[in-house]
Every structure is written in structure tokens, then in C-alpha cells.
Design an enzyme around this catalytic site. Sequence first.
Site, PDB file in Angstrom:
ATOM      1  N   ARG A 106     -30.565 -33.899  12.595  1.00 45.35           N
ATOM      2  CA  ARG A 106     -30.791 -32.438  12.654  1.00 45.35           C
ATOM      3  C   ARG A 106     -29.744 -31.842  13.574  1.00 45.35           C
ATOM      4  NH1 ARG A 106     -36.045 -28.705  13.868  1.00 45.35           N
ATOM      5  NH2 ARG A 106     -36.322 -29.265  11.685  1.00 45.35           N
ATOM      6  N   HIS A 133     -32.190 -27.132   4.519  1.00 43.50           N
ATOM      7  CA  HIS A 133     -33.358 -27.835   5.091  1.00 43.50           C
ATOM      8  C   HIS A 133     -34.095 -28.529   3.938  1.00 43.50           C
ATOM      9  CE1 HIS A 133     -36.271 -29.019   7.898  1.00 43.50           C
ATOM     10  NE2 HIS A 133     -36.869 -27.882   8.183  1.00 43.50           N
ATOM     11  N   GLN A 136     -37.838 -29.895   4.047  1.00 41.40           N
ATOM     12  CA  GLN A 136     -38.831 -28.803   4.035  1.00 41.40           C
ATOM     13  C   GLN A 136     -39.146 -28.383   2.599  1.00 41.40           C
ATOM     14  OE1 GLN A 136     -40.214 -26.997   6.940  1.00 41.40           O
ATOM     15  NE2 GLN A 136     -41.561 -26.248   5.333  1.00 41.40           N
ATOM     16  N   ASP A 229     -39.511 -16.771   7.372  1.00 41.47           N
ATOM     17  CA  ASP A 229     -39.021 -17.695   8.404  1.00 41.47           C
ATOM     18  C   ASP A 229     -38.667 -16.827   9.608  1.00 41.47           C
ATOM     19  OD1 ASP A 229     -37.738 -19.800   9.769  1.00 41.47           O
ATOM     20  OD2 ASP A 229     -35.903 -19.679   8.585  1.00 41.47           O
ATOM     21  N   CYS A 270     -42.085 -22.009   7.067  1.00 43.55           N
ATOM     22  CA  CYS A 270     -41.736 -23.377   7.481  1.00 43.55           C
ATOM     23  C   CYS A 270     -42.244 -23.691   8.884  1.00 43.55           C
ATOM     24  CB  CYS A 270     -40.228 -23.572   7.396  1.00 43.55           C
ATOM     25  SG  CYS A 270     -39.281 -22.299   8.253  1.00 43.55           S
ATOM     26  N   ARG A 315     -45.123 -31.992   5.266  1.00 45.45           N
ATOM     27  CA  ARG A 315     -43.815 -32.464   5.742  1.00 45.45           C
ATOM     28  C   ARG A 315     -43.834 -33.982   5.882  1.00 45.45           C
ATOM     29  NH1 ARG A 315     -40.462 -29.584   8.597  1.00 45.45           N
ATOM     30  NH2 ARG A 315     -39.034 -31.131   7.770  1.00 45.45           N
TER      31      ARG A 315
END
Length: 330
Positions: A106, A133, A136, A229, A270, A315
Amino acid sequence: MDLKGRNFLTLKDFTPEEIIYLVDLAAEYKDKKKKGILHDNLRGKNIVLIFEKTSTRTRCSFEVAAHDLGMGTTYLDLSGSQIGKKESIADTARVLGKMYEGIEYRGYEQAIVEELAKYAGVPVWNGLTNEYHPTQMLADMLTIREHFGHLKDIRLTYMGDARYNMGNSLMIVCAKLGMHFTACTTKEYFPEEALVAQCREYAAQSGATITLTEDVDAGTKEADVIYTDVWVSMGEPEEVWEERITKLSPYKVTKSVMDNAGENAVFLHCLPAFHDLKTKIGKEQGEKYGFTELEVTDEVFGSAQSLVFEEAENRMHTIKAVIAATLGAV
Ligand code: CP
Ligand code: NVA
């Protein structure tokens, strides 16, 4: 379906069938976990998790998924490793690839995770970059499918900064899977034209549509999924807050947005979310600009339409599917 040895860097690299396979596999793992059926067939193997940005869900998902699969994990961040300061990404990749079966990364630019993948010699998984991402997306697709029973033809509207990792990735996955994606935001925050064009090519194959609109009423009308988001992403400078708050306030997810959406519409995010002032940053920015909530109201966030915590759980199941499939454990 054989994904052994593959990297997982962006869903642009995966066919619709491969994406659905990973969602199906995640659903199987979820079922096994709920029934207490062990699935630790990767015993004796190890993975390493590199986080140049902070995380709750992604880190915990990789750790729990790996442990459920019988694997060991190592967590590395900038303060506790040589990465960036004394050792290049290429050298880091060559070292870690000799010790671990897979590497999660990440951080910032997509080019970094690509560089890692080029030199690692083992599968590399993107745990979020500025641009994408992808893990996700699998969780979001599993959550939507659990709720609606299908993915094709679902109308998903993303409100917020649609040029960044979440907007880009949602547009890609919707285009690949025959869904109707709308970016509903100010036009400066529409996704980049080149990516829109590429997604329109996927859409021509899948029956998806891509719509970019500044009009909240038209953009959210009859939507099945309203998605938002944070307005300022990790790693962005403090100075961008003012402009984001000014430009994105009309695109806050409110009850009236949800009422304008389809009768059975759901809300996804998310996470983490600024739906109240109970966080340090939310409080600072909220008080500075006179808000009690930012990208979504507390009312919507806590409503029965909000599936954000189911989404967060997913997730873990979906990341487990990515690890197992790319390590050839299925
Ligand atoms: N959604 C998500 O990636 O959360 P974290 O930043 O907590 O990993
Ligand atoms: N756009 C957000 C997503 C967090 C999961 C960020 O990059 O901070």
C-alpha cells in the site's frame, strides 16, 4: 480458472470471468468461515505486508486471511524498515521475494507497486495506490451481489473525487462487469479521459454504461448503489481541504440523495468515513468549515440502507480469495 503466480495490481489486468471467479471464491471462503470449516492449506507459507500509508481494514484483512489460510505474516512500515530511506523498491522486492510467497503493498504511485512486481518473482497484491484500490472492488462486488443477487445491470453512482483510487477502480469494475457507472461530481473531479475511454471499450463488450454528470438529481435518480469516499485522500496535502469542501459539498450523500435513488438503493463507503466529528481530522475540518459531517450525513451512514460494515467484513473474505488463488491454493 488458474490465477497461480499472477499479480493483483489493478482490475484492468483481469477478465470479467476472473473477477467473478474471485468473488465466487470469496463467497465460498465466507461460508466456510461462518461454518467453522478450516481452510488452512497454505500452512508453512509466509507473506509480507508493506504499508507506506496507514490502514485498518486492509491490514487486518490480509493478516486474518493469511492466518486463516495457515500462513505467517510480517508487517513493514516506513518507520520500522529500510524501505525508501536506505533501500530501493527494486532491491526490497528482490530480498522479500526470496523469503516470502507473496507481497502486499500500500502506498503512493501505481508505478511503485508495478516496480515491486517486476522484481519480486512472487505475486504482488495492491493494497491501495493513488490510482487504484482493486481489493476493495472485490469486497464491494461481493456486498452488492449478496444484497441484489446479481451484478449485471446494477446502477452504481459514485459521488466525490472520481479522479482518484476509488472512482477509477469503481469505473473499471463496473465497466468490466456490465454495470451502469455514474460519476456524479464537479467536472474537475471526473476521471481522466484516457481511463474513461478505456472503460468505454470494456463497456462495449459487457453492456455497461459510463456516465459523467454534475447534476445530482439526474446522477442519483433510480441508482441501486450510492457510493462515496473521503473528499481528501491519504497523502494529499492539508491545503486541498478548502477546495474539496467547497466543490464537493453539493455532492454530500444525504437522505434526499438516497430518497431520489432507487426504492431498494443501498449506501456503500470504503471507509474510514467522516460522518460525524468523532475523529481528529473530521473534527478539525468540520469545525473549520462549519460542518457536523462531511461526505455523508450521519443519518445515511447509520441507516438501514447503509451496508458499510458488511462491506468492511467482505474485505477479509475477498482478500483471502486473492491470496489463495494467486498462490495456487485452490
Ligand atoms: N477501505 C480501506 O482500504 O480501509 P483501510 O484504509 O482501513 O485499509
Ligand atoms: N481515497 C481514499 C480511500 C481509502 C480507503 C484514500 O486513498 O485515502
